[in-house]
Each structure stands twice: as structure tokens, then as C-alpha cells.
Design a protein around this motif. Structure first.
Motif, PDB file in Angstrom:
ATOM      1  N   THR A  14       6.137   6.971 -29.358  1.00  0.00           N
ATOM      2  CA  THR A  14       7.298   7.134 -28.717  1.00  0.00           C
ATOM      3  C   THR A  14       8.041   6.002 -29.038  1.00  0.00           C
ATOM      4  OG1 THR A  14       6.509   5.791 -26.369  1.00  0.00           O
ATOM      5  CG2 THR A  14       6.775   8.121 -25.963  1.00  0.00           C
ATOM      6  N   ARG A  15       9.076   5.894 -28.788  1.00  0.00           N
ATOM      7  CA  ARG A  15       9.852   4.714 -29.437  1.00  0.00           C
ATOM      8  C   ARG A  15      11.171   4.631 -28.609  1.00  0.00           C
ATOM      9  NH1 ARG A  15       8.059   0.878 -32.011  1.00  0.00           N
ATOM     10  NH2 ARG A  15       7.189   1.913 -33.855  1.00  0.00           N
ATOM     11  N   ARG A  16      11.339   2.994 -28.249  1.00  0.00           N
ATOM     12  CA  ARG A  16      12.769   3.438 -26.893  1.00  0.00           C
ATOM     13  C   ARG A  16      13.448   2.749 -27.326  1.00  0.00           C
ATOM     14  NH1 ARG A  16      13.377   3.334 -21.402  1.00  0.00           N
ATOM     15  NH2 ARG A  16      11.116   4.161 -21.037  1.00  0.00           N
ATOM     16  N   THR A  17      15.130   2.542 -28.092  1.00  0.00           N
ATOM     17  CA  THR A  17      15.855   2.291 -28.406  1.00  0.00           C
ATOM     18  C   THR A  17      17.191   2.301 -27.589  1.00  0.00           C
ATOM     19  OG1 THR A  17      17.087   3.791 -28.982  1.00  0.00           O
ATOM     20  CG2 THR A  17      16.004   3.836 -30.082  1.00  0.00           C
ATOM     21  N   SER A  18      18.351   1.078 -27.709  1.00  0.00           N
ATOM     22  CA  SER A  18      19.031   0.297 -26.852  1.00  0.00           C
ATOM     23  C   SER A  18      19.781   2.268 -26.827  1.00  0.00           C
ATOM     24  CB  SER A  18      20.207  -0.044 -27.628  1.00  0.00           C
ATOM     25  OG  SER A  18      20.810   0.767 -28.376  1.00  0.00           O
ATOM     26  N   VAL A  21      15.049   7.505 -25.855  1.00  0.00           N
ATOM     27  CA  VAL A  21      13.625   7.516 -25.991  1.00  0.00           C
ATOM     28  C   VAL A  21      13.168   8.823 -27.327  1.00  0.00           C
ATOM     29  CG1 VAL A  21      11.356   7.086 -25.213  1.00  0.00           C
ATOM     30  CG2 VAL A  21      13.054   6.307 -23.595  1.00  0.00           C
ATOM     31  N   GLN A  35      17.649  11.443 -24.115  1.00  0.00           N
ATOM     32  CA  GLN A  35      19.350  11.289 -23.277  1.00  0.00           C
ATOM     33  C   GLN A  35      18.685  11.223 -21.773  1.00  0.00           C
ATOM     34  OE1 GLN A  35      21.845  11.693 -26.205  1.00  0.00           O
ATOM     35  NE2 GLN A  35      21.757  10.185 -26.807  1.00  0.00           N
ATOM     36  N   VAL A  39      15.278  10.454 -19.615  1.00  0.00           N
ATOM     37  CA  VAL A  39      14.324   9.439 -19.687  1.00  0.00           C
ATOM     38  C   VAL A  39      14.069   9.171 -18.854  1.00  0.00           C
ATOM     39  CG1 VAL A  39      15.277   7.364 -20.336  1.00  0.00           C
ATOM     40  CG2 VAL A  39      15.988   9.055 -21.434  1.00  0.00           C
ATOM     41  N   TRP A  42      10.853  11.104 -18.360  1.00  0.00           N
ATOM     42  CA  TRP A  42       9.686  10.459 -19.036  1.00  0.00           C
ATOM     43  C   TRP A  42       9.023   9.641 -18.136  1.00  0.00           C
ATOM     44  CZ3 TRP A  42       6.814  12.559 -22.654  1.00  0.00           C
ATOM     45  CH2 TRP A  42       6.399  11.326 -23.369  1.00  0.00           C
ATOM     46  N   ASP A  43       9.858   8.397 -17.912  1.00  0.00           N
ATOM     47  CA  ASP A  43       9.330   7.046 -17.635  1.00  0.00           C
ATOM     48  C   ASP A  43       8.665   7.005 -15.611  1.00  0.00           C
ATOM     49  OD1 ASP A  43      11.339   5.769 -19.349  1.00  0.00           O
ATOM     50  OD2 ASP A  43      12.608   4.848 -18.023  1.00  0.00           O
TER      51      ASP A  43
END
Length: 91
Positions: A14-18, A21, A35, A39, A42-43
Motif C-alpha cells: 500500500t501507498r497513501r497519497t494525498s 490509497v 477513494q 479508503v 481499508w483503514d
């Protein structure tokens, strides 16, 4: 009735962007951008949870009723399952 316990698959990067995810399974060629409700689901699934637990937790986090979030949570969980980033068990 035994509910399915959902958890993140072990082989997901995983990679989180602004804006999203990004999730990538070992057998995928491209990452999937999560989105919105996906998200949040997922969190919450940093810890395993049933559908009922997901709905209750997310409704509480968003200060909304469970009926208001149930459909969005189910759709997001189904999306995550389609991309094989979630694993379900009935143990």
C-alpha cells in the motif's frame, strides 16, 4: 449464523497519497486507487472485522446512522474483495 470476518490480505502493498490509497497485490500488474468509502473501509480493516462491525465503526467515525452508511460500506468491501486485497474467513 456465523458472519465472515474480513481482513487485509497478507501480500498487499500500500501507498497513501494525498488523493487515494494505492493497493497492489503480488499478482497484479497495476495498483488500484482506493477513494471515498473504500479508503475508510481499508483503514478500519487494519484490524479484522465483520460487516456489522465495519458498518457500526464507520457510522460512528462519520457521525452518521448505520442505515446511512451500510450500502456504501458493502459496495466498498465488495470492491476490495474483487481486487483480492481482502480475505474473508468464517472461523
Amino acid at each position: 449464523m456465523i458472519e465472515t470476518l474480513w481482513r487485509r490480505a497478507d501480500d498487499v502493498l500500500t501507498r497513501r497519497t494525498s488523493r487515494a490509497v494505492l493497493v497492489l497485490t503480488a499478482d497484479a500488474h497495476e495498483p488500484v486507487a482506493l477513494q471515498g468509502a473504500a479508503v475508510v473501509v481499508w483503514d478500519v480493516l487494519a484490524q479484522p472485522a465483520t460487516d456489522a462491525q465495519l458498518v457500526t465503526t464507520i457510522a460512528s467515525q462519520l457521525a452518521r446512522g448505520v442505515d446511512d452508511v451500510r450500502a456504501d460500506v458493502a459496495a466498498a468491501r465488495e470492491l476490495l474483495c474483487r481486487h483480492r486485497v481482502l480475505v474473508g474467513s468464517n472461523d
